[in-house]
Design a protein around this motif. Sequence first.
Motif: not given
Length: 419
Positions: A45-48, A156-157, A177-182
Amino acid sequence: MTSPDDRAAAAPAAPGLRSDRRLTRSITVTWWYTVSAIVFFELMLVLMTVSVLHLEGFRPAVVRAVAAGGLLWLVATGVALVAYRHRTDSAPLLPWRSALLPLSTAAVLGALGWASTGIWIVAITPVVQVAVMLDWAAGIRLRVVVAATALLAVLASIDARSVFTGGDSAESNWPVMVVYSVLLPGVTVLSLWWWDVLVRLDRARAAESRLGATQERLRVATDVHDLQGHHLQVIALQLELAERLIDKGRAGAALEQVRAARTSVAAAQQGTRDLATRFRGVPLEHEIANAVDLLRAAGTTAEATIDPDSRRAPADVLGPVIRETTTNVLRHGGGRWARLLLTGDGAGWRYEITNDASSPAAASEDGSGLTGIARRVGEAGGEVRVERGRSEFTVTVRVPATGRPAGPVTVPAEGSERR
Protein backbone atom coordinates in the motif's frame (compact mmCIF):
# COMPACT_ATOMS: atom_id res chain seq x y z
CA MET A 1 -11.40 -12.46 18.31
CA THR A 2 -12.31 -13.76 21.75
CA SER A 3 -15.26 -12.86 23.90
CA PRO A 4 -14.99 -12.11 27.64
CA ASP A 5 -16.47 -15.52 28.45
CA ASP A 6 -13.84 -17.19 26.31
CA ARG A 7 -11.15 -15.21 28.08
CA ALA A 8 -12.38 -16.36 31.47
CA ALA A 9 -12.68 -19.97 30.38
CA ALA A 10 -9.23 -19.95 28.91
CA ALA A 11 -7.47 -18.59 31.97
CA PRO A 12 -4.17 -20.31 32.81
CA ALA A 13 -4.47 -23.52 34.76
CA ALA A 14 -1.20 -23.22 36.62
CA PRO A 15 -0.68 -20.46 39.18
CA GLY A 16 1.84 -17.82 38.31
CA LEU A 17 1.31 -17.97 34.56
CA ARG A 18 0.15 -14.64 33.22
CA SER A 19 -1.14 -15.95 29.91
CA ASP A 20 -1.22 -19.20 27.97
CA ARG A 21 -0.28 -17.20 24.89
CA ARG A 22 3.22 -16.90 26.31
CA LEU A 23 3.55 -20.68 26.16
CA THR A 24 2.41 -21.28 22.58
CA ARG A 25 5.92 -21.71 21.22
CA SER A 26 4.85 -24.54 18.95
CA ILE A 27 2.92 -22.05 16.78
CA THR A 28 5.45 -19.24 16.84
CA VAL A 29 6.18 -19.80 13.15
CA THR A 30 2.50 -19.24 12.38
CA TRP A 31 2.66 -15.95 14.26
CA TRP A 32 5.54 -14.76 12.09
CA TYR A 33 3.59 -15.75 8.98
CA THR A 34 0.70 -13.61 10.25
CA VAL A 35 2.94 -10.64 10.95
CA SER A 36 4.66 -10.97 7.57
CA ALA A 37 1.33 -11.01 5.71
CA ILE A 38 0.08 -7.86 7.44
CA VAL A 39 3.34 -5.96 7.04
CA PHE A 40 3.66 -7.02 3.38
CA PHE A 41 0.12 -5.80 2.65
CA GLU A 42 0.96 -2.46 4.24
CA LEU A 43 4.25 -2.20 2.38
CA MET A 44 2.48 -2.72 -0.95
CA LEU A 45 0.00 0.00 0.00
CA VAL A 46 2.85 2.42 0.83
CA LEU A 47 4.57 1.72 -2.50
CA MET A 48 1.35 2.21 -4.45
CA THR A 49 0.62 5.46 -2.59
CA VAL A 50 4.07 6.82 -3.42
CA SER A 51 3.59 5.82 -7.05
CA VAL A 52 0.19 7.49 -7.27
CA LEU A 53 1.48 10.71 -5.69
CA HIS A 54 4.34 10.78 -8.14
CA LEU A 55 2.04 10.26 -11.12
CA GLU A 56 -0.38 12.89 -9.80
CA GLY A 57 2.38 15.47 -9.97
CA PHE A 58 3.08 16.07 -6.28
CA ARG A 59 6.42 17.67 -5.43
CA PRO A 60 9.31 15.22 -4.90
CA ALA A 61 9.73 16.44 -1.31
CA VAL A 62 6.12 15.49 -0.57
CA VAL A 63 6.56 12.08 -2.16
CA ARG A 64 9.71 11.41 -0.11
CA ALA A 65 7.99 12.59 3.07
CA VAL A 66 5.05 10.23 2.48
CA ALA A 67 7.49 7.36 1.79
CA ALA A 68 9.34 8.04 5.06
CA GLY A 69 6.04 8.29 6.90
CA GLY A 70 5.01 4.96 5.41
CA LEU A 71 8.11 3.32 6.83
CA LEU A 72 7.35 4.80 10.25
CA TRP A 73 3.82 3.44 9.90
CA LEU A 74 5.25 -0.05 9.39
CA VAL A 75 7.25 0.36 12.61
CA ALA A 76 4.12 1.51 14.48
CA THR A 77 2.27 -1.53 13.14
CA GLY A 78 5.07 -3.78 14.41
CA VAL A 79 4.74 -2.27 17.90
CA ALA A 80 0.97 -2.82 17.84
CA LEU A 81 1.42 -6.42 16.73
CA VAL A 82 3.93 -7.10 19.51
CA ALA A 83 1.44 -5.71 22.02
CA TYR A 84 -1.28 -7.92 20.52
CA ARG A 85 0.93 -11.02 20.70
CA HIS A 86 1.84 -10.51 24.35
CA ARG A 87 -1.50 -9.35 25.66
CA THR A 88 -2.74 -11.21 28.75
CA ASP A 89 -6.17 -12.66 29.42
CA SER A 90 -6.48 -10.80 32.70
CA ALA A 91 -5.61 -7.39 31.19
CA PRO A 92 -8.29 -4.88 30.10
CA LEU A 93 -9.70 -5.28 26.63
CA LEU A 94 -8.01 -2.04 25.59
CA PRO A 95 -4.45 -1.96 26.98
CA TRP A 96 -4.03 1.78 26.41
CA ARG A 97 -0.52 1.78 27.76
CA SER A 98 0.77 -0.52 25.04
CA ALA A 99 -1.51 1.06 22.40
CA LEU A 100 -0.58 4.67 23.14
CA LEU A 101 2.70 4.68 21.19
CA PRO A 102 1.40 3.15 17.92
CA LEU A 103 -1.83 5.17 18.09
CA SER A 104 -0.05 8.47 18.65
CA THR A 105 2.49 7.66 15.93
CA ALA A 106 -0.28 6.84 13.46
CA ALA A 107 -2.16 10.03 14.37
CA VAL A 108 0.91 12.20 13.83
CA LEU A 109 1.66 10.51 10.51
CA GLY A 110 -1.95 10.95 9.43
CA ALA A 111 -1.90 14.65 10.29
CA LEU A 112 1.35 15.16 8.40
CA GLY A 113 -0.01 13.21 5.44
CA TRP A 114 -3.11 15.38 5.30
CA ALA A 115 -1.12 18.58 5.63
CA SER A 116 1.24 17.62 2.81
CA THR A 117 -1.14 15.91 0.37
CA GLY A 118 -4.69 16.87 1.31
CA ILE A 119 -5.74 13.24 0.69
CA TRP A 120 -8.12 11.90 3.32
CA ILE A 121 -7.40 8.24 2.72
CA VAL A 122 -3.66 8.82 3.22
CA ALA A 123 -4.35 10.56 6.53
CA ILE A 124 -6.90 8.12 7.99
CA THR A 125 -5.54 4.71 6.91
CA PRO A 126 -2.64 4.53 9.46
CA VAL A 127 -4.96 5.44 12.36
CA VAL A 128 -7.63 2.95 11.26
CA GLN A 129 -5.04 0.19 10.85
CA VAL A 130 -3.68 0.57 14.39
CA ALA A 131 -7.21 0.90 15.82
CA VAL A 132 -8.39 -2.44 14.44
CA MET A 133 -5.35 -4.19 15.96
CA LEU A 134 -6.36 -3.27 19.51
CA ASP A 135 -7.60 -6.11 21.70
CA TRP A 136 -11.31 -5.51 21.16
CA ALA A 137 -13.95 -8.01 22.22
CA ALA A 138 -15.44 -10.14 19.44
CA GLY A 139 -18.61 -8.11 18.84
CA ILE A 140 -16.96 -4.72 19.28
CA ARG A 141 -14.12 -5.54 16.91
CA LEU A 142 -16.56 -6.55 14.20
CA ARG A 143 -18.34 -3.19 14.50
CA VAL A 144 -15.00 -1.35 14.47
CA VAL A 145 -13.92 -3.13 11.27
CA VAL A 146 -17.23 -2.47 9.52
CA ALA A 147 -17.16 1.20 10.54
CA ALA A 148 -13.51 1.58 9.50
CA THR A 149 -14.12 -0.02 6.10
CA ALA A 150 -17.17 2.17 5.48
CA LEU A 151 -15.25 5.29 6.54
CA LEU A 152 -12.36 4.52 4.19
CA ALA A 153 -14.77 3.86 1.32
CA VAL A 154 -16.53 7.21 1.87
CA LEU A 155 -13.23 9.11 2.13
CA ALA A 156 -11.95 7.37 -1.00
CA SER A 157 -14.98 8.57 -2.95
CA ILE A 158 -14.40 12.14 -1.69
CA ASP A 159 -10.73 11.98 -2.71
CA ALA A 160 -11.67 10.61 -6.11
CA ARG A 161 -13.76 13.71 -6.85
CA SER A 162 -11.49 16.34 -5.31
CA VAL A 163 -7.89 15.10 -5.66
CA PHE A 164 -7.43 12.34 -8.22
CA THR A 165 -8.14 14.32 -11.37
CA GLY A 166 -4.86 13.78 -13.20
CA GLY A 167 -4.15 12.13 -16.49
CA ASP A 168 -4.71 8.59 -17.63
CA SER A 169 -1.55 7.33 -15.94
CA ALA A 170 -2.76 8.42 -12.53
CA GLU A 171 -6.28 7.16 -13.16
CA SER A 172 -4.88 3.69 -13.88
CA ASN A 173 -3.13 3.52 -10.48
CA TRP A 174 -5.12 5.26 -7.79
CA PRO A 175 -8.10 2.83 -7.84
CA VAL A 176 -5.74 0.01 -6.87
CA MET A 177 -4.42 2.07 -3.99
CA VAL A 178 -7.98 2.81 -2.88
CA VAL A 179 -8.93 -0.89 -3.00
CA TYR A 180 -5.90 -1.83 -0.90
CA SER A 181 -6.71 0.88 1.65
CA VAL A 182 -10.36 -0.15 1.97
CA LEU A 183 -9.49 -3.88 2.29
CA LEU A 184 -6.66 -3.36 4.78
CA PRO A 185 -8.75 -3.41 8.02
CA GLY A 186 -10.60 -6.57 6.98
CA VAL A 187 -7.43 -8.38 5.90
CA THR A 188 -5.68 -7.43 9.15
CA VAL A 189 -8.50 -8.59 11.40
CA LEU A 190 -8.94 -11.86 9.49
CA SER A 191 -5.23 -12.57 9.95
CA LEU A 192 -5.41 -11.85 13.68
CA TRP A 193 -8.60 -13.90 13.98
CA TRP A 194 -6.82 -16.86 12.37
CA TRP A 195 -3.97 -16.46 14.85
CA ASP A 196 -6.45 -16.41 17.77
CA VAL A 197 -8.03 -19.62 16.50
CA LEU A 198 -4.64 -21.33 16.38
CA VAL A 199 -3.84 -20.08 19.89
CA ARG A 200 -7.09 -21.52 21.22
CA LEU A 201 -6.45 -24.83 19.46
CA ASP A 202 -2.94 -24.99 20.88
CA ARG A 203 -4.28 -24.15 24.31
CA ALA A 204 -6.90 -26.88 23.99
CA ARG A 205 -4.20 -29.37 23.02
CA ALA A 206 -2.14 -28.43 26.07
CA ALA A 207 -5.22 -28.67 28.31
CA GLU A 208 -6.03 -32.10 26.88
CA SER A 209 -2.48 -33.23 27.60
CA ARG A 210 -2.69 -31.99 31.19
CA LEU A 211 -6.09 -33.64 31.60
CA GLY A 212 -4.74 -36.94 30.29
CA ALA A 213 -1.84 -36.82 32.74
CA THR A 214 -4.21 -35.97 35.59
CA GLN A 215 -6.53 -38.86 34.70
CA GLU A 216 -3.57 -41.22 34.55
CA ARG A 217 -2.40 -40.10 38.00
CA LEU A 218 -5.93 -40.56 39.33
CA ARG A 219 -6.07 -44.05 37.88
CA VAL A 220 -2.72 -44.96 39.44
CA ALA A 221 -3.80 -43.52 42.79
CA THR A 222 -7.06 -45.48 42.62
CA ASP A 223 -5.28 -48.75 41.85
CA VAL A 224 -2.75 -48.19 44.62
CA HIS A 225 -5.53 -47.33 47.07
CA ASP A 226 -7.55 -50.42 46.16
CA LEU A 227 -4.52 -52.72 46.34
CA GLN A 228 -2.98 -51.41 49.53
CA GLY A 229 -6.33 -50.78 51.22
CA HIS A 230 -7.37 -54.40 50.77
CA HIS A 231 -4.10 -55.87 52.02
CA LEU A 232 -3.80 -53.46 54.95
CA GLN A 233 -7.32 -54.26 56.07
CA VAL A 234 -6.60 -58.00 55.95
CA ILE A 235 -3.30 -57.54 57.83
CA ALA A 236 -5.00 -55.44 60.51
CA LEU A 237 -7.66 -58.11 61.04
CA GLN A 238 -5.06 -60.89 61.22
CA LEU A 239 -2.94 -59.02 63.76
CA GLU A 240 -6.01 -58.15 65.81
CA LEU A 241 -7.02 -61.82 65.84
CA ALA A 242 -3.47 -62.80 66.85
CA GLU A 243 -3.60 -60.33 69.76
CA ARG A 244 -6.88 -61.81 71.00
CA LEU A 245 -5.54 -65.35 70.73
CA ILE A 246 -2.47 -64.39 72.76
CA ASP A 247 -4.73 -62.96 75.48
CA LYS A 248 -6.54 -66.28 75.57
CA GLY A 249 -3.29 -68.20 75.85
CA ARG A 250 -3.51 -69.75 72.40
CA ALA A 251 0.01 -68.92 71.30
CA GLY A 252 0.10 -71.51 68.51
CA ALA A 253 -3.01 -70.16 66.80
CA ALA A 254 -1.74 -66.58 67.29
CA LEU A 255 1.54 -67.53 65.60
CA GLU A 256 -0.38 -68.87 62.62
CA GLN A 257 -2.16 -65.51 62.26
CA VAL A 258 1.15 -63.64 62.47
CA ARG A 259 2.52 -65.86 59.71
CA ALA A 260 -0.60 -65.20 57.65
CA ALA A 261 -0.06 -61.46 58.18
CA ARG A 262 3.51 -61.81 56.91
CA THR A 263 2.18 -63.60 53.83
CA SER A 264 -0.27 -60.74 53.28
CA VAL A 265 2.57 -58.23 53.56
CA ALA A 266 4.56 -60.13 50.93
CA ALA A 267 1.50 -60.26 48.66
CA ALA A 268 1.04 -56.50 49.07
CA GLN A 269 4.67 -55.89 48.17
CA GLN A 270 4.47 -58.10 45.10
CA GLY A 271 1.21 -56.48 44.03
CA THR A 272 2.81 -53.04 44.33
CA ARG A 273 5.80 -54.15 42.27
CA ASP A 274 3.53 -55.63 39.59
CA LEU A 275 1.49 -52.45 39.52
CA ALA A 276 4.59 -50.28 39.16
CA THR A 277 5.91 -52.53 36.39
CA ARG A 278 2.61 -52.34 34.54
CA PHE A 279 2.53 -48.55 34.64
CA ARG A 280 6.19 -48.24 33.73
CA GLY A 281 5.71 -50.28 30.59
CA VAL A 282 5.95 -48.22 27.42
CA PRO A 283 4.80 -49.54 24.01
CA LEU A 284 7.73 -50.38 21.80
CA GLU A 285 6.68 -47.94 19.08
CA HIS A 286 6.91 -45.20 21.70
CA GLU A 287 10.28 -46.50 22.87
CA ILE A 288 11.64 -46.34 19.33
CA ALA A 289 10.07 -42.93 18.71
CA ASN A 290 11.71 -41.65 21.89
CA ALA A 291 15.03 -43.14 20.78
CA VAL A 292 14.79 -41.41 17.40
CA ASP A 293 13.94 -38.09 19.05
CA LEU A 294 16.89 -38.46 21.42
CA LEU A 295 19.30 -39.25 18.59
CA ARG A 296 18.05 -36.33 16.52
CA ALA A 297 18.36 -34.01 19.49
CA ALA A 298 22.03 -35.04 19.68
CA GLY A 299 22.53 -34.07 16.02
CA THR A 300 22.30 -37.58 14.57
CA THR A 301 20.22 -38.23 11.47
CA ALA A 302 17.94 -41.04 12.66
CA GLU A 303 15.13 -43.00 11.05
CA ALA A 304 13.05 -45.98 12.17
CA THR A 305 10.94 -48.76 10.62
CA ILE A 306 8.39 -50.34 12.95
CA ASP A 307 6.16 -53.35 12.36
CA PRO A 308 2.44 -52.43 12.54
CA ASP A 309 1.92 -55.28 15.03
CA SER A 310 4.76 -54.18 17.31
CA ARG A 311 2.41 -54.09 20.30
CA ARG A 312 2.58 -57.89 20.33
CA ALA A 313 6.36 -57.88 20.78
CA PRO A 314 7.78 -58.57 24.28
CA ALA A 315 8.19 -55.01 25.55
CA ASP A 316 9.66 -56.16 28.87
CA VAL A 317 12.64 -57.64 26.97
CA LEU A 318 13.05 -55.28 24.03
CA GLY A 319 12.27 -52.03 25.84
CA PRO A 320 15.47 -52.02 27.94
CA VAL A 321 17.41 -53.24 24.90
CA ILE A 322 16.23 -50.26 22.82
CA ARG A 323 17.17 -47.83 25.58
CA GLU A 324 20.60 -49.41 26.14
CA THR A 325 21.54 -49.59 22.47
CA THR A 326 20.43 -45.99 21.94
CA THR A 327 22.65 -44.91 24.82
CA ASN A 328 25.53 -46.86 23.29
CA VAL A 329 25.08 -45.11 19.94
CA LEU A 330 25.17 -41.74 21.68
CA ARG A 331 28.28 -42.64 23.68
CA HIS A 332 30.31 -44.58 21.13
CA GLY A 333 28.79 -44.01 17.69
CA GLY A 334 30.09 -41.74 14.98
CA GLY A 335 27.22 -39.32 15.57
CA ARG A 336 26.21 -38.86 11.93
CA TRP A 337 23.39 -41.35 11.27
CA ALA A 338 21.49 -44.26 12.79
CA ARG A 339 18.73 -46.65 11.66
CA LEU A 340 16.35 -48.60 13.89
CA LEU A 341 14.25 -51.57 12.77
CA LEU A 342 11.63 -53.68 14.55
CA THR A 343 9.96 -56.47 12.57
CA GLY A 344 8.14 -59.72 13.32
CA ASP A 345 7.78 -62.90 11.28
CA GLY A 346 5.31 -64.93 13.35
CA ALA A 347 7.96 -67.01 15.07
CA GLY A 348 9.72 -64.13 16.74
CA TRP A 349 10.78 -60.50 16.66
CA ARG A 350 13.92 -58.88 15.33
CA TYR A 351 15.24 -55.56 16.57
CA GLU A 352 18.18 -54.03 14.75
CA ILE A 353 20.05 -50.80 15.22
CA THR A 354 22.78 -49.68 12.81
CA ASN A 355 24.90 -46.58 13.09
CA ASP A 356 28.06 -45.13 11.59
CA ALA A 357 31.19 -46.58 13.18
CA SER A 358 33.11 -44.49 15.66
CA SER A 359 36.76 -43.62 15.43
CA PRO A 360 39.31 -46.47 15.65
CA ALA A 361 40.28 -45.38 19.14
CA ALA A 362 36.78 -46.04 20.39
CA ALA A 363 36.81 -49.59 19.08
CA SER A 364 39.15 -50.73 21.79
CA GLU A 365 37.08 -49.36 24.65
CA ASP A 366 35.81 -51.79 27.25
CA GLY A 367 32.12 -51.85 28.05
CA SER A 368 29.50 -54.08 29.58
CA GLY A 369 26.48 -52.76 27.67
CA LEU A 370 26.35 -55.50 25.05
CA THR A 371 27.09 -58.19 27.65
CA GLY A 372 24.11 -57.04 29.71
CA ILE A 373 21.90 -56.94 26.63
CA ALA A 374 23.00 -60.43 25.62
CA ARG A 375 22.32 -61.77 29.10
CA ARG A 376 18.85 -60.24 29.24
CA VAL A 377 17.93 -61.48 25.77
CA GLY A 378 19.40 -64.92 26.45
CA GLU A 379 17.25 -65.30 29.56
CA ALA A 380 14.22 -64.71 27.34
CA GLY A 381 15.34 -67.40 24.89
CA GLY A 382 16.72 -65.00 22.29
CA GLU A 383 20.10 -64.16 20.83
CA VAL A 384 22.23 -61.12 20.06
CA ARG A 385 24.47 -60.66 17.06
CA VAL A 386 27.02 -57.87 16.68
CA GLU A 387 28.53 -56.90 13.34
CA ARG A 388 31.19 -54.26 12.92
CA GLY A 389 32.26 -53.07 9.51
CA ARG A 390 34.54 -50.31 8.33
CA SER A 391 31.82 -47.69 8.23
CA GLU A 392 28.97 -49.05 10.34
CA PHE A 393 28.15 -50.95 13.50
CA THR A 394 25.06 -53.18 13.80
CA VAL A 395 23.42 -54.87 16.77
CA THR A 396 20.71 -57.42 15.94
CA VAL A 397 18.46 -58.88 18.63
CA ARG A 398 16.11 -61.81 18.02
CA VAL A 399 13.54 -62.91 20.61
CA PRO A 400 10.78 -65.52 20.35
CA ALA A 401 7.19 -64.42 19.91
CA THR A 402 6.25 -66.06 23.21
CA GLY A 403 8.44 -66.58 26.23
CA ARG A 404 10.22 -69.85 26.75
CA PRO A 405 12.78 -71.14 29.27
CA ALA A 406 16.05 -69.28 29.22
CA GLY A 407 18.41 -70.40 26.52
CA PRO A 408 22.14 -69.99 26.25
CA VAL A 409 23.44 -66.47 26.68
CA THR A 410 25.17 -65.21 23.53
CA VAL A 411 27.92 -62.81 24.55
CA PRO A 412 29.51 -60.77 21.74
CA ALA A 413 32.98 -61.67 20.69
CA GLU A 414 35.78 -59.93 22.47
CA GLY A 415 36.73 -57.88 19.46
CA SER A 416 33.21 -56.58 19.04
CA GLU A 417 32.49 -55.59 22.60
CA ARG A 418 33.29 -51.95 22.50
CA ARG A 419 30.15 -50.71 24.24
